[in-house]
Design an enzyme around this catalytic site. Sequence first.
Site, PDB file in Angstrom:
ATOM      1  N   ARG A 186       1.138 -10.725  -5.631  1.00  0.00           N
ATOM      2  CA  ARG A 186       1.997 -11.866  -5.294  1.00  0.00           C
ATOM      3  C   ARG A 186       1.166 -13.099  -4.951  1.00  0.00           C
ATOM      4  O   ARG A 186       1.591 -14.229  -5.208  1.00  0.00           O
ATOM      5  CB  ARG A 186       2.941 -11.500  -4.152  1.00  0.00           C
ATOM      6  CG  ARG A 186       3.989 -10.485  -4.578  1.00  0.00           C
ATOM      7  CD  ARG A 186       5.129 -10.360  -3.596  1.00  0.00           C
ATOM      8  NE  ARG A 186       6.193  -9.503  -4.148  1.00  0.00           N
ATOM      9  CZ  ARG A 186       7.447  -9.510  -3.747  1.00  0.00           C
ATOM     10  NH1 ARG A 186       7.825 -10.323  -2.773  1.00  0.00           N
ATOM     11  NH2 ARG A 186       8.334  -8.705  -4.306  1.00  0.00           N
ATOM     12  N   ARG A 219       5.275   2.210  -5.698  1.00  0.00           N
ATOM     13  CA  ARG A 219       6.662   2.245  -5.230  1.00  0.00           C
ATOM     14  C   ARG A 219       7.594   2.444  -6.418  1.00  0.00           C
ATOM     15  O   ARG A 219       7.413   1.823  -7.461  1.00  0.00           O
ATOM     16  CB  ARG A 219       7.022   0.959  -4.485  1.00  0.00           C
ATOM     17  CG  ARG A 219       6.202   0.794  -3.202  1.00  0.00           C
ATOM     18  CD  ARG A 219       6.598  -0.408  -2.401  1.00  0.00           C
ATOM     19  NE  ARG A 219       5.671  -0.583  -1.287  1.00  0.00           N
ATOM     20  CZ  ARG A 219       5.693  -1.608  -0.439  1.00  0.00           C
ATOM     21  NH1 ARG A 219       6.611  -2.560  -0.579  1.00  0.00           N
ATOM     22  NH2 ARG A 219       4.815  -1.689   0.549  1.00  0.00           N
ATOM     23  N   SER A 226       4.322  -9.202   5.143  1.00  0.00           N
ATOM     24  CA  SER A 226       5.248  -8.762   6.179  1.00  0.00           C
ATOM     25  C   SER A 226       4.420  -8.134   7.287  1.00  0.00           C
ATOM     26  O   SER A 226       3.653  -7.202   7.035  1.00  0.00           O
ATOM     27  CB  SER A 226       6.249  -7.756   5.608  1.00  0.00           C
ATOM     28  OG  SER A 226       7.283  -7.492   6.512  1.00  0.00           O
ATOM     29  N   GLU A 249       8.600 -13.739  -0.423  1.00  0.00           N
ATOM     30  CA  GLU A 249       7.783 -12.994   0.531  1.00  0.00           C
ATOM     31  C   GLU A 249       6.432 -12.634  -0.080  1.00  0.00           C
ATOM     32  O   GLU A 249       6.349 -12.158  -1.209  1.00  0.00           O
ATOM     33  CB  GLU A 249       8.511 -11.703   0.944  1.00  0.00           C
ATOM     34  CG  GLU A 249       7.702 -10.814   1.875  1.00  0.00           C
ATOM     35  CD  GLU A 249       8.210  -9.396   1.929  1.00  0.00           C
ATOM     36  OE1 GLU A 249       7.401  -8.501   2.248  1.00  0.00           O
ATOM     37  OE2 GLU A 249       9.398  -9.163   1.620  1.00  0.00           O
ATOM     38  N   ARG A 278       7.745  -7.557  -8.697  1.00  0.00           N
ATOM     39  CA  ARG A 278       8.223  -6.266  -8.217  1.00  0.00           C
ATOM     40  C   ARG A 278       7.748  -5.188  -9.186  1.00  0.00           C
ATOM     41  O   ARG A 278       8.355  -4.972 -10.229  1.00  0.00           O
ATOM     42  CB  ARG A 278       9.745  -6.288  -8.108  1.00  0.00           C
ATOM     43  CG  ARG A 278      10.342  -5.160  -7.285  1.00  0.00           C
ATOM     44  CD  ARG A 278      11.847  -5.296  -7.183  1.00  0.00           C
ATOM     45  NE  ARG A 278      12.235  -6.486  -6.483  1.00  0.00           N
ATOM     46  CZ  ARG A 278      12.350  -6.611  -5.163  1.00  0.00           C
ATOM     47  NH1 ARG A 278      12.074  -5.568  -4.402  1.00  0.00           N
ATOM     48  NH2 ARG A 278      12.733  -7.738  -4.615  1.00  0.00           N
TER      49      ARG A 278
END
Length: 424
Positions: free
Chosen positions: A389, A260, A350, A347, A275
């Site tokens: 994560r 990403r 999801s 988070e 991130r």
Amino acid sequence: MHDLRALRADPAAFDAALARRGEAPAAIHIASLDEDRRAAVTALQDKQARRKSLSKEVGALRRTGEDSTALEAEAVQLREDIEKLEVLVRELDAEIRDCLVLLPNRLDDGVPEGADESANVVVHQVGERRDFAFPPREHFALGEALGLMDFETAGKLSGARFVVLRGALARMERALGQFMLDLHVQEHGYTETAVPVLVNEAAMFGTDKLPKFADQSFRTEDGRWLIPTAEVPLTASVAGDILPASALPRRMVALSSCFRSEAGAAGRDTRGMLRQHQFQKVEMVSITAPGDSDAEHERMTRCAEKVLERLGIPYRRMLLCAGDTGFGAARTFDLEAWLPGQDAWREISSCSTTRDFQARRMNARYRPADGAGPEFVHTLNGSGLAVGRTLIAVMENYQNADGSITVPQALRPYMNGLAAISAR
């Protein structure tokens, strides 16, 4: 993609659904374009029918030696009119499509109102947060002190938002991915699937990543895209298919590298692994009949929760509000892990149901058991979990005063029985 019939049937309801997401009204404009298109199609069909009959009339006159000049002139004009109408229909098709592809999915009625994450709703919380006898440190401080997490070398190789893991931390990252895969395959009934990390534009479009989010992904010089998540190849694997009802639900899981660009993330989570441009993730995807997707959404979310429960990580399930629900989702549950180093919930998974939104974009259908005509499937996707994560959550929740990290019991079989990671 949206159903034009539903838009035509109740444009006010369509715009009201958009307004829940803060989007401007679009139904009247799209309906007007659709009316123009249908009128053009009708005119085109009429002229094509006239051309067909005219051809017969001209042929009959020629056989009898009669003058067919006027009819032949009409035929020439018809050909020109038909060509113009064909162009108009294509242009209107493209304009309608361009409008529809930029509109987000319609939200489930149960999604709470709200503009941003502050309006998300806690569904439940599981696990007790550990009471530390020392100030807990963030993962990057732990990893760098252990000599096993290297951002400087990663920066030299690739720039910001990359990391080099070494030794036991590299092994723990690998162990987490294997543990998650085994759990989802052996206990949750998913089929392990190895997928390409390079896909074509159709796969990205069908899973609603294009055109709206082109700036958030990496594109290669030959026009392919690095996947932002294995959701893309897993879901797109049924593009254009008509599946038998007996093949549903289809449940797939993959461990893959994800990429990403993190466009718009400047200044956010600049330290550590939260991130990154490249990361590992275990992704679950389900393809279901429409009537089964809500139950499948709950099932998928529970599968992700089981990973955290087996690892002993405190977490909470969040129902995302209208303003925080992703573009393609009708409803989303986020799982947030407790990170004591940050003193915050973050988070880690999801899980979303897109209903038939993606299926319409990629024309993925199934044939009901009663023999009725094909219908669009429903697609669901969920992190099961984001590996990096989860590594962060394990490090911060299992840290010790001396800087070592206890290895959770569930991971020890994957780490040759190692009980703790200490400085080397």
